[in-house]
Design a protein around this motif. Structure first.
Motif: not given
Length: 361
Positions: A289-305, A151-154
């Protein structure tokens, strides 16, 4: 991706493909394991360098079944980010280990994708086994963790040419990661496998996990190239596509080799949780590192993942830790006094090696 936008269509396609691959991959490990045991009874075991399983039809049935599942998994990486697809491997791991619940001396390995409810069905219908209440809780935690990640994937990165993937793969950060992985694998294969491969589970798992992280990145690149080709933009004319194909082939052969060694040497209760943690962690790191997945997410989404990932880890640990327990039976801790490290058991009473490998040593 904003919460109110929901999952993208590509993410949904990737999720469906990843889930559909579970049945084939889970079943393939059941059949392959039985094929390895049958081949080992009449030839040289894979765990000690033998390849007699290549002449065993049952092993090939399992391999073909795995290929079908991996094709679906391959397609999933073409549509969805690795940070969504890879953690679902916990559910596939559960299939594999629950089927082998009939004995503490069976083992399994490798990654892919889903099928927690199928695992319970297999254990109940085929093996007539019951999960301990904490095993059920472990299954629930894996489902909750996987759902949280889904539900929180980029959203998938928009890529219009395999050259874009090549540019991402040749950036300094990922080149440094790839070089570090290759150096680590070389060190493990040359210096540690000959001396410690048969006694230390981390050796085989380390090789498979490290190579696996590069394999997933190459598989994703190749999947994107094929998806674009089928949509009318031929990517096979670019040499980068063929480089990715060669990398995939090399990585898959290496993983298959050490997969079979691990399958034939160590217990699933030891291998599966460790492998899942290492492989998934390294793959997520490589994807970030390669696809920079977390660049397309906010901190809340990253922490939830990350919370979802930790939840899956907890569920996987519970399921493996209680796999030989049923309600009213003695726990592992109550039996560990009967087992010693000299008998190739760890301090928690879990056999570190398979019965076949113990007899041959």
């Amino acid at each position: 991706m904003d919460a109110d936008k929901g999952m993208s269509s590509d993410n949904i396609k990737g999720l469906v493909m990843a889930l559909s691959s579970s049945l084939f991959i889970g079943a393939s490990f059941i059949v392959k394991k039985k094929g390895l045991k049958k081949a080992g009874a009449s030839g040289v075991r894979a765990g000690v360098g033998g390849y007699s399983y290549l002449y065993e039809p049952l092993w090939w049935v399992g391999m073909i079944t795995m290929v079908v599942g991996e094709i679906a998994n391959f397609a999933a990486y073409a549509f969805a980010p690795a940070i969504l697809v890879t953690p679902l491997g916990a559910l596939s791991i559960i299939i594999r280990q629950v089927d082998f619940i009939e004995s503490q001396t069976f083992e399994t390995l490798l990654n892919a994708n889903s099928g927690i409810f199928c695992s319970a069905a297999l254990a109940h219908i085929i093996l007539r086994e019951k999960l301990h209440i904490f095993g059920v809780l472990g299954c629930i935690l894996c489902v909750v963790g996987s759902t949280t990640i889904v539900l929180h994937a980029p959203p998938e990165r928009e890529i219009e040419s395999v050259k874009e993937v090549w540019d991402l793969a040749t950036e300094p950060a990922f080149l440094l990661y790839a070089a570090s992985v290759i150096a680590a694998v070389f060190t493990l294969v040359v210096h540690f496998v000959p001396q410690y491969g048969q006694t230390h589970v981390m050796v085989y798992i380390g090789v498979c996990s490290l190579v696996g992280s590069l394999s997933v990145m190459s598989v994703k690149a190749l999947g994107i190239a094929l998806k674009l080709t089928f949509s009318g933009m031929n990517q096979l004319i670019f040499p980068q596509t063929w480089v990715f194909i060669m990398v995939v082939g090399t990585c898959v052969i290496t993983q298959m080799n050490y997969l079979n060694k691990a399958l034939d040497t160590f217990n699933t209760a030891v291998v599966s949780p460790i492998y899942y943690v290492m492989f998934t962690s390294l793959t997520i790191l490589a994807s970030v590192i390669m696809f920079k997945d977390w660049d397309r997410q906010n901190p809340t989404q990253i922490v939830t993942e990350m919370c979802g990932f930790v939840t899956i880890l907890g569920g996987t640990f519970l399921l493996h830790r209680t796999k030989d327990m049923v309600d009213g039976s003695p726990s592992l801790s109550s039996r560990h006094s009967k087992l010693t490290e000299d008998d190739n058991f760890d301090l928690e009473g879990i056999p570190l090696r398979s019965a076949e490998s113990l007899r041959s040593s």
